[in-house]
Design a protein around this motif. Sequence first.
Motif, PDB file in Angstrom:
ATOM      1  N   VAL A  81       0.838  -1.195   0.000  1.00 33.26           N
ATOM      2  CA  VAL A  81       0.000   0.000   0.000  1.00 33.26           C
ATOM      3  C   VAL A  81       0.875   1.247   0.000  1.00 33.26           C
ATOM      4  O   VAL A  81       1.691   1.452   0.910  1.00 33.26           O
ATOM      5  CB  VAL A  81      -0.946   0.021   1.218  1.00 33.26           C
ATOM      6  CG1 VAL A  81      -1.734   1.322   1.259  1.00 33.26           C
ATOM      7  CG2 VAL A  81      -1.902  -1.166   1.169  1.00 33.26           C
ATOM      8  N   TRP A  82       0.712   2.081  -1.030  1.00 32.34           N
ATOM      9  CA  TRP A  82       1.408   3.366  -1.144  1.00 32.34           C
ATOM     10  C   TRP A  82       0.438   4.449  -0.682  1.00 32.34           C
ATOM     11  O   TRP A  82      -0.587   4.698  -1.312  1.00 32.34           O
ATOM     12  CB  TRP A  82       1.845   3.578  -2.588  1.00 32.34           C
ATOM     13  CG  TRP A  82       2.568   4.858  -2.882  1.00 32.34           C
ATOM     14  CD1 TRP A  82       2.198   5.815  -3.776  1.00 32.34           C
ATOM     15  CD2 TRP A  82       3.786   5.318  -2.298  1.00 32.34           C
ATOM     16  NE1 TRP A  82       3.109   6.841  -3.779  1.00 32.34           N
ATOM     17  CE2 TRP A  82       4.089   6.563  -2.879  1.00 32.34           C
ATOM     18  CE3 TRP A  82       4.643   4.789  -1.316  1.00 32.34           C
ATOM     19  CZ2 TRP A  82       5.223   7.295  -2.524  1.00 32.34           C
ATOM     20  CZ3 TRP A  82       5.766   5.527  -0.963  1.00 32.34           C
ATOM     21  CH2 TRP A  82       6.050   6.754  -1.571  1.00 32.34           C
ATOM     22  N   ILE A  83       0.743   5.071   0.456  1.00 31.00           N
ATOM     23  CA  ILE A  83      -0.189   5.961   1.142  1.00 31.00           C
ATOM     24  C   ILE A  83      -0.060   7.403   0.644  1.00 31.00           C
ATOM     25  O   ILE A  83       1.025   7.982   0.665  1.00 31.00           O
ATOM     26  CB  ILE A  83       0.054   5.903   2.664  1.00 31.00           C
ATOM     27  CG1 ILE A  83      -0.181   4.481   3.180  1.00 31.00           C
ATOM     28  CG2 ILE A  83      -0.858   6.874   3.398  1.00 31.00           C
ATOM     29  CD1 ILE A  83       0.250   4.282   4.614  1.00 31.00           C
TER      30      ILE A  83
ATOM     31  N   VAL B  77      -7.674   3.874   3.740  1.00 36.56           N
ATOM     32  CA  VAL B  77      -6.486   3.017   3.685  1.00 36.56           C
ATOM     33  C   VAL B  77      -6.901   1.572   3.990  1.00 36.56           C
ATOM     34  O   VAL B  77      -7.576   1.321   4.994  1.00 36.56           O
ATOM     35  CB  VAL B  77      -5.423   3.481   4.703  1.00 36.56           C
ATOM     36  CG1 VAL B  77      -4.205   2.545   4.674  1.00 36.56           C
ATOM     37  CG2 VAL B  77      -5.000   4.917   4.423  1.00 36.56           C
TER      38      VAL B  77
ATOM     39  N   TYR C 195       3.028  -1.246   4.274  1.00 38.80           N
ATOM     40  CA  TYR C 195       2.521   0.114   4.077  1.00 38.80           C
ATOM     41  C   TYR C 195       3.716   1.041   3.883  1.00 38.80           C
ATOM     42  O   TYR C 195       4.673   1.007   4.666  1.00 38.80           O
ATOM     43  CB  TYR C 195       1.715   0.568   5.290  1.00 38.80           C
ATOM     44  CG  TYR C 195       0.449  -0.225   5.506  1.00 38.80           C
ATOM     45  CD1 TYR C 195      -0.796   0.274   5.113  1.00 38.80           C
ATOM     46  CD2 TYR C 195       0.482  -1.475   6.125  1.00 38.80           C
ATOM     47  CE1 TYR C 195      -1.971  -0.455   5.310  1.00 38.80           C
ATOM     48  CE2 TYR C 195      -0.679  -2.219   6.328  1.00 38.80           C
ATOM     49  CZ  TYR C 195      -1.899  -1.691   5.911  1.00 38.80           C
ATOM     50  OH  TYR C 195      -3.049  -2.423   6.107  1.00 38.80           O
TER      51      TYR C 195
ATOM     52  N   VAL D   2      -3.337   2.481   9.541  1.00 35.38           N
ATOM     53  CA  VAL D   2      -1.902   2.241   9.708  1.00 35.38           C
ATOM     54  C   VAL D   2      -1.581   1.920  11.160  1.00 35.38           C
ATOM     55  O   VAL D   2      -0.768   1.026  11.449  1.00 35.38           O
ATOM     56  CB  VAL D   2      -1.085   3.450   9.212  1.00 35.38           C
ATOM     57  CG1 VAL D   2       0.406   3.223   9.445  1.00 35.38           C
ATOM     58  CG2 VAL D   2      -1.336   3.704   7.732  1.00 35.38           C
TER      59      VAL D   2
ATOM     60  N   ALA E 179      -2.650  -1.572  11.647  1.00 38.40           N
ATOM     61  CA  ALA E 179      -1.748  -2.497  10.967  1.00 38.40           C
ATOM     62  C   ALA E 179      -0.473  -2.724  11.776  1.00 38.40           C
ATOM     63  O   ALA E 179      -0.001  -3.862  11.924  1.00 38.40           O
ATOM     64  CB  ALA E 179      -1.414  -1.967   9.580  1.00 38.40           C
TER      65      ALA E 179
ATOM     66  N   LYS F  65       2.202  -5.647  11.137  1.00 38.70           N
ATOM     67  CA  LYS F  65       2.433  -5.465   9.713  1.00 38.70           C
ATOM     68  C   LYS F  65       3.624  -4.526   9.514  1.00 38.70           C
ATOM     69  O   LYS F  65       4.031  -3.798  10.419  1.00 38.70           O
ATOM     70  CB  LYS F  65       1.185  -4.910   9.026  1.00 38.70           C
ATOM     71  CG  LYS F  65      -0.027  -5.807   9.147  1.00 38.70           C
ATOM     72  CD  LYS F  65       0.227  -7.184   8.542  1.00 38.70           C
ATOM     73  CE  LYS F  65      -0.998  -8.070   8.643  1.00 38.70           C
ATOM     74  NZ  LYS F  65      -0.753  -9.417   8.066  1.00 38.70           N
TER      75      LYS F  65
ATOM     76  N   VAL G 178       5.652  -1.335   8.169  1.00 42.26           N
ATOM     77  CA  VAL G 178       5.451   0.068   7.796  1.00 42.26           C
ATOM     78  C   VAL G 178       6.815   0.671   7.497  1.00 42.26           C
ATOM     79  O   VAL G 178       7.710   0.633   8.342  1.00 42.26           O
ATOM     80  CB  VAL G 178       4.760   0.870   8.913  1.00 42.26           C
ATOM     81  CG1 VAL G 178       4.549   2.320   8.476  1.00 42.26           C
ATOM     82  CG2 VAL G 178       3.433   0.227   9.310  1.00 42.26           C
TER      83      VAL G 178
ATOM     84  N   SER H 286       8.551   4.243   6.245  1.00 43.53           N
ATOM     85  CA  SER H 286       8.225   5.667   6.101  1.00 43.53           C
ATOM     86  C   SER H 286       9.473   6.482   5.818  1.00 43.53           C
ATOM     87  O   SER H 286      10.553   6.193   6.333  1.00 43.53           O
ATOM     88  CB  SER H 286       7.539   6.174   7.366  1.00 43.53           C
ATOM     89  OG  SER H 286       8.336   5.918   8.515  1.00 43.53           O
TER      90      SER H 286
END
Length: 238
Positions: free
Chosen positions: A9-11, A50, A57, A80, A83, A88, A90, A92
Amino acid sequence: MSTSILRLVWIYPDLLSTYGDRGNLLVLSHRAEARQIMTESIMVRSDQVVPREADIYLIGGGEDGPQSLAAQKLIADGAVTDAAARDKVVFSVCAGYQIMGRSFIAGDRQHAGLGLLDITSDRGPTRAVGELAGDVHPQLGLPTLTGFENHGGRTHIGQESAPLVPQVSHGIGNDETSEGAWRGKVIGTYLHGPALARNPQLADLLLSWAVGRPVDQLGQLDDTWSQQLRQERLAALA
């Protein structure tokens, strides 16, 4: 994984997508599919919800206004945060990295972050621009981190997170000492380049976390060109 397909997933690419950070999504997808791990790439704009059922993510960098708006929306959305609580992955970058913390400064105001990393960010005396490098935290088992930074913030790490790079050898990073932060399967960095193109072993670590297999069980890839890129950048610093 949430399904037999690895969901990436590209936020908020409409708010936070500077300096080629979308390349991180492309690198993960390529390195997974080269190992016969099928992927689904999902780009979620800021007016969309999302997905809660995904495996990795990603969020990139951007300017102050979009950054503060993105933080507000992500706090309200909650996906997020949920998640990360479910272990999950993440990943950033830059403004997105600051959003993962407890608070950050944007537009001369303090804004709340998601609190997924025990960090706070404020303004530095100068803008940090240029190449950055340093040895990664030994628990992650990765080679030297390399990338490009361009940010005005300074980030301070609390006791509940660890620096991605405890001591930079070149560049500013968080505070002229460390760079990035991580806790569990949440990693943040100031590095562009994009970061995962410059650091393929980091990309593989994220993939291994997502699929639940050690890195050495993912299968070897031909990294001739990525390693050449790394060596060129590191040699330039030397």
